[in-house]
Design a protein around this motif. Structure first.
Motif, short mmCIF file in Angstrom:
data_model
loop_
_atom_site.label_atom_id
_atom_site.label_comp_id
_atom_site.label_asym_id
_atom_site.label_seq_id
_atom_site.Cartn_x
_atom_site.Cartn_y
_atom_site.Cartn_z
N ALA A 245 3.98 -17.31 -50.10
CA ALA A 245 5.37 -17.28 -50.56
C ALA A 245 5.57 -16.18 -51.60
O ALA A 245 6.55 -15.44 -51.57
CB ALA A 245 5.76 -18.64 -51.12
N GLU A 246 4.60 -16.08 -52.52
CA GLU A 246 4.69 -15.04 -53.55
C GLU A 246 4.71 -13.65 -52.93
O GLU A 246 5.37 -12.74 -53.41
CB GLU A 246 3.49 -15.12 -54.51
CG GLU A 246 3.62 -16.21 -55.56
CD GLU A 246 2.27 -16.54 -56.20
OE1 GLU A 246 1.37 -15.66 -56.19
OE2 GLU A 246 2.11 -17.68 -56.68
N GLY A 248 6.03 -12.94 -50.27
CA GLY A 248 7.29 -12.76 -49.55
C GLY A 248 7.13 -12.77 -48.03
O GLY A 248 7.95 -12.19 -47.31
N MET A 249 6.10 -13.46 -47.54
CA MET A 249 5.91 -13.53 -46.08
C MET A 249 7.10 -14.19 -45.40
O MET A 249 7.67 -15.16 -45.93
CB MET A 249 4.64 -14.32 -45.76
CG MET A 249 3.36 -13.64 -46.19
SD MET A 249 2.90 -12.27 -45.08
CE MET A 249 2.26 -13.21 -43.69
#
Lengths: 504, 504
Positions: A245-246, A248-249
């Motif tokens: 998530a970090e 940005g997937m």
């Protein structure tokens, strides 16, 4: 697709669908579909059948060889179907080296149904036909860069991007196409694949999940978990998911799971549940993973209550198998993978079992044979409701041993080896059991377990997640190549079989 | 199936498949399929068409009524197809009360295609046909115990166990059948369902996931999480999954998710990943859940990085909706659910929007209308790749507001209300926006947010998981009943729309 890079050449037995295959590929690539039989007939000025019947097979093969060699030399041929017998020629096989050769597999029964009754010279007698099939099948395989198992007519077209990608892979890389109900995908098999940076699918951002050991050899990746089964839990999964998530997937991106079975299961699971599912690619670096766990879409993590108790079915978008990765594998890890090799060879029977019982170390041919066996079983039954259960041969007792010893004392493959011995005892196949125990002993694999009592293991078997309706079905071996599932086993027999593999 | 308990009576417009429906049901139930048109023709001694054309509609309806009443009185009729017009008779409607009436829905275009050109008296003029359709559709619905939306021919047969189960449900319970690509399931709707102990499917062990608030009202369940969105995380999921494992849940068992959206999403997710997927039943007890979140199979939990970032598509095996559960709901929670009602009514348009804009509190008809709207959208597009995206109306900004405020400051429904106002501004529909704001204000719903800046919210919109290829598509409203997806929005317009709903 550029003719200079060599054409896509479809080979395969009669009735495999070569003609319809080249037509659909040519339509997609906007080029002329070529068919060696048609070209030959144009040159002969008559049908293959009538020339063959009049002049005989030797004369026919001569003309065929000349026509095929000319065809393979043309610059305008991007997609070619090659007549069933052309590969018998050494010169043709040599000329094929600069092309991408695709073996369209066909079941012998389907081949006979499709090819017989049409006047084809070699499809008139079912016995002779079957003989020819057995003779040619390995010939096609030996020359093929890619193998497409029997499928619907859309198979070659769906495989086209992967076939095209083969040109970017290191020389000698082969591709096996995997079918399941929910998704088809390519398995690329080649030495040096990882170091070459080859990746498929090529679009989308990548996020590589690996473990610290693999990271030390092949590069750090984006999330490296602790090595070993104890890291295969929801806490690790959450850590990886948060890193995804970090980073940005999103839905167009791809998770790469590079490592052994633990990394493959965990990385696949993270891909399965991240934003309700994104694509992932398996890059197995251990023997267990290369012959078994990287295929078939079972992903998941363990609970303290049971192995793989949390997971999803999520087929990979590709599997990249680089057998040279095994060179850095510790001896015990190779040995642990060997148990899965033996299991798979018992399921396959035939040439694979013959090669394995020989005692040789797993080579490229054995690894390929194992992965093709696994793919064939999964193609029949993705969701474990039937035939796929044979892959659990030895696993019911193995899982219970792992759970009883806290998932820490034995490698998964070691437990499978012990479980396999128990399953062979339950099968009453003592000769095979002895042979298998010999193979295991040579590699230093444990033939018995400690750290838990037989009663504890039997109790945990009862809690196995394969249980349906209260009973635990067992997979048993009748003979190599004859492995069946769904057997009920007497509790006393089970206890005896487990006691026999108990070190205490 | 016992005739004494009343028959299954299939009603529906011409071309809905009543005849093939009764045949397949009768075959399964091993009884005689009865068809009122056939019985009538036997009595008339001529075809319905010729009698109708000679004697006129009034005389026909008289004979039809008599025949149908006789049919509904017979003891041997377990499955009956009722001619399209029979329901216009008050006496027939009265007689139907002791039967299970099933409305087979059909799209008007399909109905015309199937019924026209066959000499049917009422299927000769397309305009009159459509009028008749619009008139009868609500009539069928008003009398139906069960509604089966348009489907393949196998629909009635797949629904049979759920239709049979209706007899065990409290009087007045209705059933709506839900279609998706991966699984069909029944939605039972009835006051007193929860207290009655009704459950479907009825076999298998149950494991009830709930929250502490719901547990205090409806009973403790097997795992009660903390109430509220902050509990919707992987730690809670692991806790529930371990309890499931301790309880020995297996593949034949069923998870019951009883509560609001958080419990439904979390309980559904646990069912989705436990042993790679077991069945679950949703029992929504909040307005948000009853009108929206309990249907459609989206399950999951939040990461700190984003709402619903971890999840699966996993359709329930049934949804049990008891609107009397809303009586214990706090006023703010009802208000929060109201935002989803307005959203759904905007998507549906027509009678549902008319009823909602009236300003009345959500009643049974509104809840049923909302759930049927949601089911219809999901039936078209299970996996969010197209039409289903309209359900995200207002949610893009809502999710960002929830994330920016740590998922703690606003109820999901409150955030959706604010997001909906922003979406209506982006849609340039200021009159509707004003009307909606008025409805929200009456119920004390917040019309603006605090605790985060507009810039923070816009930044989080950019990280929305619906993003494909870098852009965030928006759902916009052209008019009630005309909601479309995939719109690109100018960043300055977005910021302006978010600033307008910012309290600062």
């Amino acid at each position: 697709m550029d003719a200079v890079d060599g054409a896509l050449v479809l080979v395969g037995f009669m009735g495999a669908g070569k003609t319809s295959g080249v037509r659909s590929l040519a339509a997609q690539l906007d080029c002329q579909p070529l068919d060696s039989d048609h070209e030959l007939e144009r040159e002969l000025g008559e049908s293959v059948e009538s020339f063959f019947d009049r002049e005989g097979e030797v004369a026919f093969r001569e003309r065929e060889e000349a026509a095929v060699l000319e065809l393979l030399d043309r610059e305008d041929s991007a997609v070619i179907a090659l007549g069933g017998g052309a590969l018998e020629s050494e010169r043709v096989r040599e000329a094929l080296r600069r092309h991408v050769v695709v073996h369209l597999e066909v079941d012998p029964e389907d081949a006979w149904r499709r090819a017989s009754g049409k006047g084809r010279p070699l499809a008139r007698d079912p016995g002779r036909f079957r003989e020819l099939y057995e003779q040619r099948h390995p010939l096609y395989d030996s020359i093929a860069d890619a193998v497409l198992p029997p499928s619907d007519r859309g198979g070659p077209l769906r495989a086209l991007p992967a076939l095209a990608a083969l040109r970017d892979a290191p020389a000698g890389t082969r591709m096996v196409w995997a079918h399941t109900r929910s998704r088809d995908y390519p398995v690329f098999f080649g030495r040096g694949l990882i170091a070459s940076g080859f990746l498929f699918p090529s679009e989308g951002r990548r996020f590589t999940v690996t473990d610290e050991t693999v990271a030390g050899i092949h590069g750090a990746g984006d999330a490296a978990i602790k090595p070993g089964e104890t890291a295969k839990n929801l806490v690790s999964a959450e850590w990886v998911l948060r890193k995804m998530a970090e980073a940005g997937m999103g839905h167009d991106d791809v998770v790469i799971a590079m490592g052994g079975g633990v990394v493959g299961d965990l990385g696949g699971f993270c891909a399965a549940v991240y934003q309700r599912g994104i694509r992932h690619v398996q890059v197995p670096t251990t023997l267990v993973a290369q012959v078994d766990s990287a295929y078939g879409g079972k992903t998941g993590v363990d609970l303290p209550e049971g192995k793989n108790y949390v997971g999803s079915y999520h087929q990979p978008s590709a599997v990249l198998v680089d057998p040279s990765a095994l060179e850095t594998l510790p001896r015990e890890e190779l040995a642990a993978g060997y148990a899965e090799v033996v299991k798979t060879a018992l399921i396959a029977g035939g040439p694979l079992w013959a090669r394995v019982r020989d005692g040789r170390d797993p080579d490229d041919e054995i690894i390929l044979g194992c992965l093709r066996t696994k793919l064939a079983v999964v193609a029949e039954d993705e969701r474990d409701s039937g035939r796929r259960q044979v892959l659990n041969l030895g696993h019911t007792v193995a899982h219970a041993i792992e759970a009883a010893t806290g998932f820490a004392r034995y490698r998964h493959g070691e437990a499978v080896g012990i479980g396999l011995l128990a399953a062979l005892r339950l099968s009453g196949r003592d000769a095979i059991r002895k042979e298998v125990a010999g193979l295991f002993a040579e590699r230093g694999l444990p033939l018995s377990f400690g750290g838990a009592s037989p009663a504890e293991v039997v109790e945990l078997v009862g809690r196995d997640k394969k249980r349906r309706g209260g009973d635990v079905p067992f997979v048993l071996v009748q003979a190599p190549g004859e492995v069946t599932y769904g057997h009920q086993v007497d509790p006393a027999d089970l206890l005896a079989a487990v006691e026999e593999v108990h070190a205490g």
